[in-house]
Design a protein around this motif. Structure first.
Motif, PDB file in Angstrom:
ATOM      1  N   SER A 133      36.333  31.762  50.209  1.00  0.00           N
ATOM      2  CA  SER A 133      36.523  32.409  49.047  1.00  0.00           C
ATOM      3  C   SER A 133      37.186  34.037  49.178  1.00  0.00           C
ATOM      4  O   SER A 133      36.854  34.505  50.345  1.00  0.00           O
ATOM      5  CB  SER A 133      35.150  32.474  48.336  1.00  0.00           C
ATOM      6  OG  SER A 133      34.235  33.307  49.195  1.00  0.00           O
ATOM      7  N   SER A 136      38.716  39.901  44.730  1.00  0.00           N
ATOM      8  CA  SER A 136      39.885  40.352  44.171  1.00  0.00           C
ATOM      9  C   SER A 136      40.854  41.310  45.141  1.00  0.00           C
ATOM     10  O   SER A 136      40.333  42.233  45.641  1.00  0.00           O
ATOM     11  CB  SER A 136      39.596  41.280  42.962  1.00  0.00           C
ATOM     12  OG  SER A 136      40.519  41.683  42.372  1.00  0.00           O
ATOM     13  N   GLY A 225      41.286  34.456  38.831  1.00  0.00           N
ATOM     14  CA  GLY A 225      40.268  34.675  39.646  1.00  0.00           C
ATOM     15  C   GLY A 225      38.968  34.298  38.952  1.00  0.00           C
ATOM     16  O   GLY A 225      38.853  33.290  38.288  1.00  0.00           O
ATOM     17  N   GLY A 226      37.917  35.005  39.076  1.00  0.00           N
ATOM     18  CA  GLY A 226      36.678  34.814  38.476  1.00  0.00           C
ATOM     19  C   GLY A 226      35.987  33.360  38.975  1.00  0.00           C
ATOM     20  O   GLY A 226      35.144  32.793  38.521  1.00  0.00           O
ATOM     21  N   GLY A 227      36.232  33.282  40.309  1.00  0.00           N
ATOM     22  CA  GLY A 227      35.545  32.093  40.902  1.00  0.00           C
ATOM     23  C   GLY A 227      36.277  30.611  40.811  1.00  0.00           C
ATOM     24  O   GLY A 227      35.857  29.746  41.065  1.00  0.00           O
ATOM     25  N   GLN A 248      38.078  29.415  46.673  1.00  0.00           N
ATOM     26  CA  GLN A 248      37.914  30.179  45.292  1.00  0.00           C
ATOM     27  C   GLN A 248      38.498  31.594  45.254  1.00  0.00           C
ATOM     28  O   GLN A 248      38.524  32.211  46.372  1.00  0.00           O
ATOM     29  CB  GLN A 248      36.317  30.188  45.101  1.00  0.00           C
ATOM     30  CG  GLN A 248      35.887  28.951  44.984  1.00  0.00           C
ATOM     31  CD  GLN A 248      34.257  29.069  44.533  1.00  0.00           C
ATOM     32  OE1 GLN A 248      33.409  29.564  45.388  1.00  0.00           O
ATOM     33  NE2 GLN A 248      33.888  28.520  43.206  1.00  0.00           N
ATOM     34  N   TYR A 250      38.417  35.269  43.401  1.00  0.00           N
ATOM     35  CA  TYR A 250      37.425  36.178  42.602  1.00  0.00           C
ATOM     36  C   TYR A 250      38.487  37.285  42.247  1.00  0.00           C
ATOM     37  O   TYR A 250      39.489  37.677  42.593  1.00  0.00           O
ATOM     38  CB  TYR A 250      36.330  36.592  43.220  1.00  0.00           C
ATOM     39  CG  TYR A 250      35.151  35.411  43.288  1.00  0.00           C
ATOM     40  CD1 TYR A 250      34.300  35.400  42.419  1.00  0.00           C
ATOM     41  CD2 TYR A 250      35.312  34.612  44.408  1.00  0.00           C
ATOM     42  CE1 TYR A 250      33.195  34.052  42.474  1.00  0.00           C
ATOM     43  CE2 TYR A 250      34.361  33.712  44.568  1.00  0.00           C
ATOM     44  CZ  TYR A 250      33.564  33.366  43.559  1.00  0.00           C
ATOM     45  OH  TYR A 250      32.409  32.340  43.650  1.00  0.00           O
TER      46      TYR A 250
END
Length: 250
Positions: A133, A136, A225-227, A248, A250
């Motif tokens: 993951s 940002s 983004g945001g997962g 992922q 973010y």
């Protein structure tokens, strides 16, 4: 009665000294100009630096594969042909990546032994990311790993022309490394039985959408983004990765 011709006036020693000094200065200036033209001191240390890898104008050159340390039997991958000698570029983002060093030289198979072309039954290919993951502002680093799982050596093209990195989200293809690739090259290596090789330097994905029509674009669509979940698949020498690397943003 005519007068006899007058004798030429003799200059003082100071005049001769000034003339000699002026001549010496002229010679020094000429010598200095000649030296500058030959030595060109202004070019010292002015080697051209690689272009800004952050720019959208940068063209990708995929990383060449490097071999792992020699296995216990002392053998490792052997290049059978290499691309033109190129200067390594600074690892880049967006569609730019470093053209890394060639695989290390090693012992070739025994004389008379011909290595057949590698097949998907011989070699397993794995897509690799440096993280699962990314926060940002963090850009994924993409690599390839492959292993000759067979009991015999085989030959594979691991050059930049034979590598493809693809990032998808669901059925949507977000980025493909070959969309804006320039000057791809071939590199045939012999992979010995059990040998593992991997990218010598990763490719950085700048989280934008790629297409052949936007290679020079300054502002390309940014990946959500945001997962949001993304998949990386790779291909090398015509062999696809066995699994996607999932990560992922973010």
């Amino acid at each position: 009665m005519s007068s006899s011709p007058g004798r030429a006036r003799r200059h003082s020693p100071a005049v001769y000294r000034r003339r000699r000094l002026a001549l010496l200065l002229v010679l020094i200036i000429i010598a200095a100009v000649v030296w500058l033209l030959i030595a060109r001191p202004w070019s010292s240390g002015a080697a051209v630096e690689p272009g800004d890898a952050q720019g959208q104008d940068a063209q990708p050159i995929l990383p060449v594969i490097s071999t792992s340390p020699e296995p216990s039997d002392g053998v490792s991958g052997t290049p059978t042909s290499t691309p033109d000698d190129t200067t390594a570029e600074t690892p880049g983002t967006t569609d730019a990546a470093t053209d890394a060093a060639s695989p290390s030289a090693a012992r070739t198979p025994s004389p008379g032994v011909t290595a057949a072309a590698c097949t998907p039954n011989d070699v397993t290919v794995q897509a690799v990311t440096d993280k699962k993951s990314y926060a940002s502002g963090e850009d994924p680093q993409l690599s390839i790993e492959l292993v000759n799982e067979s009991d015999e050596p085989c030959t594979l093209n691991v050059g930049t022309s034979a590598q493809v990195f693809t990032i998808t989200s669901g059925s949507d293809t977000w980025w493909r490394s070959t969309d804006c690739q320039s000057e791809p090259s071939d590199m045939l290596v012999v992979l010995n039985a059990g040998q593992k090789v991997s990218s010598s330097q990763p490719i950085t994905w700048d989280r934008t959408r790629s297409s052949v029509a936007t290679c020079q674009a300054k502002n390309r669509p940014q990946a959500a983004g945001g997962g949001a979940s993304y998949h990386l698949s790779v291909q090398i020498g015509g062999i696809d990765s066995i699994d996607d690397a999932i990560f992922q943003l973010y």
